[in-house]
Write an enzyme that holds these catalytic residues in place. Structure first.
Site, PDB file in Angstrom:
ATOM      1  N   TRP A 193       0.667  -1.337  -0.018  1.00 45.44           N
ATOM      2  CA  TRP A 193       0.246  -0.061   0.112  1.00 45.44           C
ATOM      3  C   TRP A 193       0.851   1.213  -0.115  1.00 45.44           C
ATOM      4  O   TRP A 193       1.955   1.243   0.731  1.00 45.44           O
ATOM      5  CB  TRP A 193      -0.829  -0.054   1.440  1.00 45.44           C
ATOM      6  CG  TRP A 193      -1.751   1.297   1.339  1.00 45.44           C
ATOM      7  CD1 TRP A 193      -3.083   1.457   0.570  1.00 45.44           C
ATOM      8  CD2 TRP A 193      -1.654   2.472   2.013  1.00 45.44           C
ATOM      9  NE1 TRP A 193      -3.407   2.988   1.037  1.00 45.44           N
ATOM     10  CE2 TRP A 193      -2.529   3.320   2.106  1.00 45.44           C
ATOM     11  CE3 TRP A 193      -0.450   2.732   2.985  1.00 45.44           C
ATOM     12  CZ2 TRP A 193      -2.544   4.581   2.602  1.00 45.44           C
ATOM     13  CZ3 TRP A 193      -0.506   3.953   3.583  1.00 45.44           C
ATOM     14  CH2 TRP A 193      -1.638   4.849   3.313  1.00 45.44           C
ATOM     15  N   ASP A 360     -16.786  11.162  -1.563  1.00 46.11           N
ATOM     16  CA  ASP A 360     -16.149  10.130  -1.256  1.00 46.11           C
ATOM     17  C   ASP A 360     -16.821   9.355  -0.131  1.00 46.11           C
ATOM     18  O   ASP A 360     -17.961   9.607   0.393  1.00 46.11           O
ATOM     19  CB  ASP A 360     -14.699  10.274  -1.160  1.00 46.11           C
ATOM     20  CG  ASP A 360     -13.627   8.934  -1.341  1.00 46.11           C
ATOM     21  OD1 ASP A 360     -13.882   8.211  -0.604  1.00 46.11           O
ATOM     22  OD2 ASP A 360     -13.269   9.270  -2.378  1.00 46.11           O
ATOM     23  N   ASP A 361     -16.076   8.405   0.498  1.00 49.97           N
ATOM     24  CA  ASP A 361     -16.649   7.812   1.786  1.00 49.97           C
ATOM     25  C   ASP A 361     -17.506   8.511   2.837  1.00 49.97           C
ATOM     26  O   ASP A 361     -16.990   9.817   3.032  1.00 49.97           O
ATOM     27  CB  ASP A 361     -15.529   7.063   2.354  1.00 49.97           C
ATOM     28  CG  ASP A 361     -15.939   5.834   3.230  1.00 49.97           C
ATOM     29  OD1 ASP A 361     -17.103   5.615   3.466  1.00 49.97           O
ATOM     30  OD2 ASP A 361     -15.021   4.999   3.829  1.00 49.97           O
ATOM     31  N   LYS A 470     -16.724   6.055  -8.292  1.00 50.90           N
ATOM     32  CA  LYS A 470     -15.533   5.577  -7.572  1.00 50.90           C
ATOM     33  C   LYS A 470     -15.915   4.376  -6.803  1.00 50.90           C
ATOM     34  O   LYS A 470     -16.476   4.217  -5.793  1.00 50.90           O
ATOM     35  CB  LYS A 470     -14.575   6.622  -6.848  1.00 50.90           C
ATOM     36  CG  LYS A 470     -13.336   6.087  -6.351  1.00 50.90           C
ATOM     37  CD  LYS A 470     -12.726   7.031  -5.526  1.00 50.90           C
ATOM     38  CE  LYS A 470     -11.257   6.612  -4.862  1.00 50.90           C
ATOM     39  NZ  LYS A 470     -10.734   7.631  -4.092  1.00 50.90           N
ATOM     40  N   TRP A 471     -15.259   3.019  -7.560  1.00 51.47           N
ATOM     41  CA  TRP A 471     -15.537   1.688  -7.035  1.00 51.47           C
ATOM     42  C   TRP A 471     -14.330   1.315  -6.242  1.00 51.47           C
ATOM     43  O   TRP A 471     -13.328   0.939  -6.876  1.00 51.47           O
ATOM     44  CB  TRP A 471     -15.979   0.729  -8.325  1.00 51.47           C
ATOM     45  CG  TRP A 471     -16.341  -0.709  -7.837  1.00 51.47           C
ATOM     46  CD1 TRP A 471     -15.637  -1.646  -7.334  1.00 51.47           C
ATOM     47  CD2 TRP A 471     -17.690  -1.123  -7.854  1.00 51.47           C
ATOM     48  NE1 TRP A 471     -16.403  -2.715  -7.067  1.00 51.47           N
ATOM     49  CE2 TRP A 471     -17.536  -2.522  -7.698  1.00 51.47           C
ATOM     50  CE3 TRP A 471     -18.727  -0.605  -8.676  1.00 51.47           C
ATOM     51  CZ2 TRP A 471     -18.764  -3.286  -7.794  1.00 51.47           C
ATOM     52  CZ3 TRP A 471     -19.961  -1.493  -8.583  1.00 51.47           C
ATOM     53  CH2 TRP A 471     -19.733  -2.750  -8.392  1.00 51.47           C
ATOM     54  N   ASP A 472     -14.493   1.103  -4.837  1.00 49.71           N
ATOM     55  CA  ASP A 472     -13.380   0.718  -4.055  1.00 49.71           C
ATOM     56  C   ASP A 472     -13.521  -0.586  -3.540  1.00 49.71           C
ATOM     57  O   ASP A 472     -14.682  -1.357  -3.538  1.00 49.71           O
ATOM     58  CB  ASP A 472     -13.230   1.758  -2.754  1.00 49.71           C
ATOM     59  CG  ASP A 472     -11.994   2.190  -2.358  1.00 49.71           C
ATOM     60  OD1 ASP A 472     -11.004   1.235  -2.825  1.00 49.71           O
ATOM     61  OD2 ASP A 472     -11.577   3.033  -1.554  1.00 49.71           O
ATOM     62  N   MET A 473     -12.417  -1.156  -3.126  1.00 49.58           N
ATOM     63  CA  MET A 473     -12.261  -2.530  -2.277  1.00 49.58           C
ATOM     64  C   MET A 473     -10.995  -2.348  -1.616  1.00 49.58           C
ATOM     65  O   MET A 473      -9.880  -2.403  -1.896  1.00 49.58           O
ATOM     66  CB  MET A 473     -12.259  -3.787  -3.532  1.00 49.58           C
ATOM     67  CG  MET A 473     -11.978  -5.007  -3.105  1.00 49.58           C
ATOM     68  SD  MET A 473     -11.192  -6.258  -3.722  1.00 49.58           S
ATOM     69  CE  MET A 473     -11.355  -7.583  -2.963  1.00 49.58           C
ATOM     70  N   ASN A 474     -11.293  -2.460  -0.261  1.00 51.36           N
ATOM     71  CA  ASN A 474     -10.058  -2.061   0.764  1.00 51.36           C
ATOM     72  C   ASN A 474      -9.892  -3.253   1.880  1.00 51.36           C
ATOM     73  O   ASN A 474      -9.323  -2.854   2.696  1.00 51.36           O
ATOM     74  CB  ASN A 474     -10.734  -0.885   1.778  1.00 51.36           C
ATOM     75  CG  ASN A 474     -10.508   0.541   1.059  1.00 51.36           C
ATOM     76  OD1 ASN A 474      -9.581   0.882   0.569  1.00 51.36           O
ATOM     77  ND2 ASN A 474     -11.692   0.979   0.966  1.00 51.36           N
ATOM     78  N   CYS A 520     -10.797   1.200  -7.786  1.00 56.11           N
ATOM     79  CA  CYS A 520     -10.154   1.856  -6.855  1.00 56.11           C
ATOM     80  C   CYS A 520     -10.098   0.426  -5.877  1.00 56.11           C
ATOM     81  O   CYS A 520     -10.896  -0.366  -5.581  1.00 56.11           O
ATOM     82  CB  CYS A 520     -10.356   2.891  -6.116  1.00 56.11           C
ATOM     83  SG  CYS A 520      -9.486   3.098  -4.674  1.00 56.11           S
ATOM     84  N   ASP A 542      -3.373   5.423  -3.196  1.00 58.75           N
ATOM     85  CA  ASP A 542      -3.690   6.150  -2.273  1.00 58.75           C
ATOM     86  C   ASP A 542      -2.353   7.173  -1.782  1.00 58.75           C
ATOM     87  O   ASP A 542      -2.747   8.452  -1.155  1.00 58.75           O
ATOM     88  CB  ASP A 542      -4.058   5.688  -0.888  1.00 58.75           C
ATOM     89  CG  ASP A 542      -5.567   4.778  -1.066  1.00 58.75           C
ATOM     90  OD1 ASP A 542      -6.235   5.277  -2.054  1.00 58.75           O
ATOM     91  OD2 ASP A 542      -5.783   4.095  -0.250  1.00 58.75           O
TER      92      ASP A 542
END
Length: 725
Positions: A193, A360-361, A470-474, A520, A542
């Site tokens: 990361w 965003d989030d 914005k398609w995230d996966m954390n 993302c 990031d």
């Protein structure tokens, strides 16, 4: 001209620049004979002798002859002591396969791969090389597509069970390439990361080496890419063979050098947590791997990958279109915002020329931190009393497009969704749930979960005027198990997850073609060709620090063009490194991608705000070149204190040059740097200085670059060709 020539013992795929040659040995074993620069005339005698099985074939089989034979698709157990591309378990538990040539069919164009992302194009030809195992009644079709306009071959494999019993695929790679030597450097991209895709180059050695992921994603730690470069290969010259997987899940990319210094390269789904039950009459399609050849160095390799991405992978209205300049509120507010705060930022953004405002989030459920509400995709009226529709309407009234963040593949244990459906997450009964970022992963191998995820996004897109997602996966996989899959199919879960995700994305881009999707995954944790097929750009990292981004964007460009890289100007001190870099440097680095801002413009000094306005004006003038021009790396941040690159328009009439020096050096002369990609016969004017130079001078003698003082100093020049008399 692209053509595939088929004779009794030889199959020759070629376009104007490259050739790929397959030989059919005695007994029907397909052998790899050549991949490289185009060959006009070919006498197969020498190639076939080099690959032939020694002596009588039936006797040689007993002596493991295939252990020394370059094969197109080697299977485990057939006189082969090296690792192969295929392992099939049959009813009695044995795992050998014997694939023999049946036929070779040539078709125009490029067939689709069921349920998977893949390249496309009418200007190509496809070879379907059909093999058969008589004992297993298994048909295996090796698929090769060669393109007219780029030096690339797309490869995949189709399995069809013709027997009355189930077969079990325990390994089925997409590609195998046997090379009759090992004088290469291995190039891979690895990291973590905020340090994604670090460029790693080391000589091939005897034994096995490579990269892979078992994290459920292509991952922050590794990239599904591998290159073999001659030791003398540089950016500008030398041979390279490289490959990238069009897939976003678990993968392997490995090279094995045997004691005879033959090199076997294989790429495909990682078999550590994979098995596929192939029922009678069923088929299984592997992901696609794209293989390129260059004799013009790493720069030439990248140009081939970039052409594949631009013309044969990305789809939809944004495939060749300007990307909107955006402002994302994440580093400006994090979770602490309300409607008025967002609009305050959006008003200033509109005034300086930003085109897209992204929320965003933190807009949904009761999400004031990262410990709740994933899965509850309804708006938080505490923060947005009028809902998303009211905010979107007000943002649009400012002349801005409106974008929204989702993390639809995830679920928080503290959520209404989890309380209603705890079995919907990936888990193992009796095991403690392992959380990452206070969240679990939804089980996309389940059709009911996929349907929920689709509607969680689609219903919001249908109800609100949203232009960008914005398609995230954390987080990545752990305790991999599904409540619905039977015991013997649990190892299918990672691949079924990817098929589920791809199915959701295919529906969304079909139903909402006007939406620009950006992938993302904690930044660049799923930066691969698979996601690029659905989402034409990816949040690169990031880490928004300009000097870190020099490294990240430089190495990412080995495979991916600028239009695929989300790149933003952020606040100082930088939130990841604490570094302070001038607004000019932050802008110069960020404009070599999908340009945007990730800060509160209202907190900038007036002179920085004026600089932002000028940056935006310049990017709007140049973005077609910046995004879709030919990108050339000039100085590597992996080799010194400086980074430089240039992007040149396809007609060579315009170019944008960027140079950054990380640390100021006392008592040194200005650097002299040779440019690349220009028209040697043209005269170029540097718009920022008014100076004119010949294209041949800039490329053969160079340009003296005058830098401002201090650390993190940078310049960016626009070069325009003057009209020829």
């Amino acid at each position: 001209m692209t053509e595939i020539l088929v004779s009794d013992k030889l199959i020759h795929l070629r376009n104007a620049r490259i050739s790929y040659v397959i030989g059919i040995l005695e007994g029907g074993i397909p052998a790899h004979l050549y991949f490289g620069k185009r060959v006009e005339k070919l006498n197969p005698a020498s190639l076939l002798r080099a690959a032939s099985l020694p002596g009588d074939f039936s006797f040689s089989m007993q002596n493991c002859a295939l252990d020394h034979t370059p094969q197109e698709y080697p299977a485990f157990g057939l006189g082969e002591m090296r690792e192969g591309a295929l392992i099939v378990r049959q009813q009695d538990g044995t795992r050998t396969a014997d694939l023999r040539f049946v036929s070779a069919e040539v078709i125009d164009g490029k067939p689709r791969l069921a349920g998977l992302p893949a390249t496309f194009g009418d200007d190509c030809k496809t070879l379907c090389l059909k093999l058969h195992d008589e004992l297993l009644a298994l048909d295996v079709t090796l698929q090769y597509s060669i393109f007219e306009d780029c030096d690339a071959i797309a490869r995949s494999v189709l399995f069809e069970n013709r027997s009355e019993h189930a077969l079990h695929l325990e390994r089925c790679y997409s590609l195998c390439l046997d090379v009759p030597e090992s004088r290469y450097d291995l190039i891979t991209l690895s990291g973590a990361w905020a340090r994604e895709r670090e460029l790693i180059r080391r000589p091939l050695v005897m034994g096995q080496q490579g990269v892979g992921s078992i994290r459920g994603a292509s991952s922050l730690q590794t990239s599904p890419f591998l290159a073999l470069a001659r030791p003398e290969t540089t950016e500008e010259q030398g041979e390279v063979i490289a490959m990238a997987l069009v897939y976003s899940g678990n993968f392997t990319a490995q090279a094995y050098v045997d004691p005879n210094h033959y090199t076997r390269v294989m790429m495909g789904i990682n078999d550590t947590d994979f098995q596929w039950t192939l029922e009678s009459g069923a088929a299984f399609q592997t992901p696609e791997a794209v293989m390129v050849y260059s004799n013009a160095g790493l720069d030439g390799m990248s140009r081939q990958f970039h052409r594949v991405c631009a013309d044969h992978l990305v789809r939809g209205r944004y495939a060749h279109a300007p990307r909107p300049i955006l402002l994302n509120n994440w580093e400006a507010t994090y979770f602490n915002f309300n409607e008025e705060k967002l609009l305050e930022i959006a008003r200033t953004a509109a005034r300086v020329g930003v085109e897209l405002f992204v929320l965003d989030d933190g807009w949904f459920g009761h999400r004031d931190s990262d410990n709740s509400s994933l899965g509850d995709w309804f708006v938080d009226k505490r923060k947005l009393p009028g809902g998303l529709s009211a905010l979107a309407e007000k943002v649009h009234a400012l002349g801005l497009k409106f974008g929204l963040w989702f993390e639809p593949e995830m679920i928080s244990p503290d959520s209404d969704l989890y309380r209603a459906h705890p079995d919907w997450c990936i888990h193992v009964n009796g095991r403690t749930s392992i959380q990452g970022r206070n969240q679990l992963i939804l089980d996309l191998s389940r059709p009911d979960v996929c349907e929920y995820v689709y509607h969680a996004v689609a219903d919001n897109l249908a109800a609100n005027a949203i232009d960008y997602v914005k398609w995230d996966m954390n987080r990545n996989f752990s305790n991999v198990g599904s409540a619905l899959l039977p015991a013997e199919r649990q190892k299918e879960l990672p691949h079924r997850y990817m098929l589920g995700l791809y199915g959701i994305l295919e529906r969304l881009i079909h139903d909402f073609p006007h939406v620009l999707f950006e992938s993302c995954s904690s930044g660049g944790g799923r930066f691969d060709m698979g996601m690029l097929h659905y989402m034409p750009q990816t949040w690169t990292s990031d880490d928004t620090d300009a000097l870190c981004r020099c490294r990240i964007q430089y190495s990412t460009s080995l495979v991916f063009p600028p239009f695929a890289m989300g790149s933003h100007v952020s606040a100082v001190p930088n939130h990841q490194t604490g570094r302070i870099a001038p607004i000019s440097t932050r802008g110069n680095v960020a404009m070599s991608g999908c340009f945007g801002y990730e800060l509160d413009l209202n907190r900038l000094p007036e002179e920085d705000l004026l600089a932002v306005e000028k940056q935006i004006t310049r990017v709007k003038e140049l973005r077609q070149t910046l995004l879709y021009g030919d990108f050339h790396r000039l100085l590597s941040p992996y080799e010194g204190n400086d980074t430089a690159w240039i992007t040149v328009s396809p007609d060579k009439t315009q170019a944008v040059f960027m140079f950054t020096r990380a640390m100021a050096l006392p008592g040194t002369f200005p650097p002299m740097l040779r440019l690349r990609g220009l028209d040697e016969g043209a005269t170029y004017r540097i718009m920022e200085t008014g100076e004119t130079y010949g294209g041949d001078e800039l490329m053969n003698i160079g340009l003296c670059v005058t830098l401002p003082g201090g650390d993190a100093a940078s310049v960016s020049y626009t070069l325009k060709a003057e009209a020829k008399e």
